[in-house]
Design a protein around this motif. Structure first.
Motif, mmCIF file in Angstrom:
data_model
loop_
_atom_site.group_PDB
_atom_site.id
_atom_site.type_symbol
_atom_site.label_atom_id
_atom_site.label_comp_id
_atom_site.label_asym_id
_atom_site.label_seq_id
_atom_site.Cartn_x
_atom_site.Cartn_y
_atom_site.Cartn_z
ATOM 1 N N HIS A 148 15.624 -4.835 32.355
ATOM 2 C CA HIS A 148 15.512 -4.144 33.638
ATOM 3 C C HIS A 148 15.490 -2.630 33.425
ATOM 4 N N SER A 149 14.576 -1.966 34.084
ATOM 5 C CA SER A 149 14.378 -0.536 33.872
ATOM 6 C C SER A 149 15.520 0.321 34.393
ATOM 7 N N GLY A 150 16.314 -0.217 35.314
ATOM 8 C CA GLY A 150 17.413 0.547 35.890
ATOM 9 C C GLY A 150 18.766 0.150 35.367
ATOM 10 N N GLU A 151 18.807 -0.582 34.266
ATOM 11 C CA GLU A 151 20.065 -1.038 33.696
ATOM 12 C C GLU A 151 20.123 -0.683 32.213
ATOM 13 N N GLY A 152 21.344 -0.646 31.666
ATOM 14 C CA GLY A 152 21.520 -0.394 30.242
ATOM 15 C C GLY A 152 21.833 1.060 29.942
ATOM 16 N N ALA A 153 21.942 1.366 28.664
ATOM 17 C CA ALA A 153 22.292 2.721 28.237
ATOM 18 C C ALA A 153 21.172 3.716 28.520
ATOM 19 N N VAL A 154 19.915 3.266 28.387
ATOM 20 C CA VAL A 154 18.767 4.122 28.684
ATOM 21 C C VAL A 154 18.038 3.537 29.882
ATOM 22 N N ARG A 155 17.870 4.347 30.931
ATOM 23 C CA ARG A 155 17.258 3.883 32.174
ATOM 24 C C ARG A 155 16.161 4.837 32.616
ATOM 25 N N LEU A 156 15.265 4.312 33.420
ATOM 26 C CA LEU A 156 14.277 5.191 34.027
ATOM 27 C C LEU A 156 14.955 6.061 35.081
ATOM 28 N N PRO A 157 14.548 7.312 35.217
ATOM 29 C CA PRO A 157 15.043 8.128 36.325
ATOM 30 C C PRO A 157 14.713 7.453 37.658
ATOM 31 N N SER A 158 15.532 7.688 38.646
ATOM 32 C CA SER A 158 15.342 7.019 39.939
ATOM 33 C C SER A 158 13.969 7.277 40.540
ATOM 34 N N ALA A 159 13.412 8.457 40.296
ATOM 35 C CA ALA A 159 12.096 8.782 40.852
ATOM 36 C C ALA A 159 10.983 7.957 40.211
ATOM 37 N N GLU A 160 11.226 7.427 39.002
ATOM 38 C CA GLU A 160 10.215 6.637 38.293
ATOM 39 C C GLU A 160 10.486 5.145 38.361
ATOM 40 N N ASP A 161 11.728 4.782 38.681
ATOM 41 C CA ASP A 161 12.143 3.382 38.620
ATOM 42 C C ASP A 161 11.672 2.631 39.861
ATOM 43 N N ALA A 162 10.410 2.215 39.822
ATOM 44 C CA ALA A 162 9.816 1.501 40.949
ATOM 45 C C ALA A 162 8.828 0.476 40.425
ATOM 46 N N ARG A 163 8.636 -0.601 41.165
ATOM 47 C CA ARG A 163 7.728 -1.657 40.727
ATOM 48 C C ARG A 163 6.286 -1.182 40.607
ATOM 49 N N ALA A 164 5.956 -0.087 41.266
ATOM 50 C CA ALA A 164 4.609 0.460 41.116
ATOM 51 C C ALA A 164 4.375 0.974 39.704
ATOM 52 N N ASN A 165 5.466 1.307 38.983
ATOM 53 C CA ASN A 165 5.379 1.819 37.621
ATOM 54 C C ASN A 165 5.737 0.785 36.568
ATOM 55 N N THR A 166 6.602 -0.162 36.934
ATOM 56 C CA THR A 166 7.015 -1.199 36.000
ATOM 57 C C THR A 166 7.442 -2.454 36.729
ATOM 58 N N THR A 167 6.990 -3.572 36.255
ATOM 59 C CA THR A 167 7.387 -4.842 36.846
ATOM 60 C C THR A 167 8.849 -5.167 36.560
ATOM 61 N N MET A 168 9.488 -4.397 35.666
ATOM 62 C CA MET A 168 10.876 -4.650 35.312
ATOM 63 C C MET A 168 11.852 -3.930 36.235
ATOM 64 N N SER A 169 11.349 -3.298 37.273
ATOM 65 C CA SER A 169 12.201 -2.620 38.249
ATOM 66 C C SER A 169 12.599 -3.567 39.375
ATOM 67 N N TYR A 170 13.677 -3.221 40.051
ATOM 68 C CA TYR A 170 14.092 -3.938 41.258
ATOM 69 C C TYR A 170 13.744 -3.156 42.526
ATOM 70 N N ASN A 171 13.091 -2.029 42.386
ATOM 71 C CA ASN A 171 12.859 -1.133 43.516
ATOM 72 C C ASN A 171 11.398 -1.148 43.971
ATOM 73 N N GLY A 172 11.213 -1.091 45.276
ATOM 74 C CA GLY A 172 9.866 -1.025 45.823
ATOM 75 C C GLY A 172 9.233 -2.386 46.009
ATOM 76 N N ASP A 173 8.000 -2.376 46.486
ATOM 77 C CA ASP A 173 7.280 -3.620 46.768
ATOM 78 C C ASP A 173 6.821 -4.302 45.490
ATOM 79 N N MET A 174 6.828 -5.636 45.515
ATOM 80 C CA MET A 174 6.310 -6.413 44.398
ATOM 81 C C MET A 174 4.838 -6.061 44.162
ATOM 82 N N GLN A 175 4.423 -6.123 42.911
ATOM 83 C CA GLN A 175 3.049 -5.807 42.538
ATOM 84 C C GLN A 175 2.384 -7.015 41.883
ATOM 85 N N LEU A 176 1.070 -7.025 41.909
ATOM 86 C CA LEU A 176 0.305 -8.099 41.274
ATOM 87 C C LEU A 176 -0.151 -7.719 39.871
ATOM 88 N N ARG A 177 0.206 -6.531 39.427
ATOM 89 C CA ARG A 177 -0.257 -6.033 38.129
ATOM 90 C C ARG A 177 0.901 -5.391 37.355
#
Length: 426
Positions: A148-177
């Motif tokens: 998960h992009s928002g968990e662990g010792a190294v995380r994505l910044p909140s501004a980047e942690d979105a499903r539009a950027n990674t399917t491993m996020s819990y934030n934002g709308d689900m994506q098909l890609r």
């Protein structure tokens, strides 16, 4: 240095001499992964359902996305017991819509644990419901070693942690890609997909993450409205105008860690273009550019403007073009060295040797002593290391590094009948 957005997606489980938590034995190595669909419920599982043909087809489409960006090959197996990846589905009450286990491979024999991916039957997978397709992407990401992009010792910044950027996020709308960070992380682990093997051209800014499997490829910024900094090293971050704090911002470009791009073209502005270890063809374009070949046997072009050309290691060819250019080069052997192909004293070109030590045996850096022009080594005197002359017969600057009166090193210089000491920066 590995980019933070890649470290934020890779699982943080310790790798040992025997165990690795991915589907391959080492970063950059591809993986062939067998998979199968469960035909019966495992013991203790309720709400189980087999995959219909239309549901299996959707899973195949999702797997194809991973194959399109990373060097992973999925092969369907009829024997569920022997499959590396096993798909099941069941009704999951509450918020959960899927789950997956973490992969494990033993380095001693290459054997893998069987990874299970479960999807929720509450959503219509057969019709490609975005919720369950997005979940499939997410869970297969786990099965390949992503976290998960928002968990662990190294995380994505909140501004980047979105499903539009990674399917491993819990934030934002689900994506098909898959998102750009997924592509970068998967390429870092498994290498690039072996699909783009020809001569491909990537447009600076349009292609945010560049993943390429082979061939002679080009990154061009010819249409850029601002200056650019291009770095062809795998894992490097390039940008237009200035480097932003996030890759998702406009004008930011990332080249995959195991991707090799051989050619680059700058804009009409004042650019910096840097090569990699391959044999590069680098063009600064118009403007006052800095072009650096680094290692490899490179061809560097400045074009118009007052350019700086750095040959770097290897046998390089430097073309400054119009303008007052400065060529910076190391000295090569008599048989293998750089060539400045269009030196023009009239335009004000100069050869920068200020970082070259012409007598390594002496303390500190010793400057070159230029003796003028000649046709053979008789121009040298066996009295002082670091003496040099321009050989008009071979169009080469020849240097005696040890003071024995015999040339040891050379630099090719075309475009001038004779050289003057004032043509060098020492």
């Amino acid at each position: 240095m590995v980019q933070k957005f890649i470290r934020a997606l890779r699982n943080e489980r310790e790798e040992t001499a025997e165990i690795r938590r991915y589907q391959n034995l080492a970063d950059g190595e591809g993986a062939v992964i067998s998979y199968s669909f469960m035909s019966a419920a495992p013991e203790g599982v309720s709400g189980f359902s087999t995959y219909m043909a239309a549901e299996q087809a959707q899973v195949h489409k999702v797997l194809a996305q991973f194959q399109a960006v990373a060097n992973v090959t999925f092969v369907e197996a009829s024997d569920t017991a022997a499959a590396n990846l096993l798909f099941g589905q069941r009704y999951m009450p509450g918020w959960q819509s899927g789950e997956a286990s973490t992969p494990l491979i033993r380095k001693s024999d290459g054997s893998r644990s069987q990874v299970e991916v479960w999807l929720d039957t509450e959503y219509d997978l057969a019709k490609g419901d975005v919720r369950i397709v997005g979940t499939a992407l997410h869970e297969i990401g786990h099965a390949l070693g992503l976290k998960h992009s928002g968990e662990g010792a190294v995380r994505l910044p909140s501004a980047e942690d979105a499903r539009a950027n990674t399917t491993m996020s819990y934030n934002g709308d689900m994506q098909l890609r898959l998102g750009i960070f997924d592509i970068a992380a998967l390429e870092a682990i498994y290498g690039p997909a072996q699909t783009k093997l020809g001569a491909n051209t990537y447009t600076f800014g349009k292609d945010k993450v560049i993943v390429d499997g082979g061939g002679t490829d080009t990154l061009t910024a010819a249409s850029s409205k601002t200056k650019v900094v291009i770095d062809l090293n795998g894992g490097a971050w390039s940008y237009a105008n200035k480097k932003a704090g996030s890759l998702v911002k406009d004008g930011q470009v990332y080249i995959g860690e195991h991707t090799v791009i051989e050619r680059a073209t700058g804009s009409k502005h004042n650019d910096t273009v840097r090569g990699n270890a391959a044999d590069n063809l680098l063009k600064g374009g118009a403007g006052n550019d800095t072009v650096d070949g680094r290692t490899g046997n490179d061809r560097l072009y400045g074009d118009g403007g007052n350019d700086k050309l750095y040959g770097g290691l290897g046998d390089d060819a430097l073309y400054g073009g119009a303008g007052k250019d400065t060529s910076l080069s190391e000295m090569g052997t008599l048989e293998s060295h750089d060539w400045i192909r269009d030196f023009s004293a009239k335009q004000g070109d100069r050869i920068d040797l200020r970082k070259v030590d012409f007598d390594p045996a002496a303390g500190g850096r010793q400057k070159m002593t230029f003796l003028g022009n000649g046709t053979d080594d008789a121009r040298l005197s066996a009295s002082k290391a670091g003496q040099a002359y321009y050989n008009t017969a071979g169009d080469e600057l020849r240097v005696d590094a040890d003071g024995d009166g015999i040339a040891d090193y050379a630099l090719g210089i075309k475009g001038v009948a004779s050289m003057k000491a004032s043509y060098f920066l020492l």
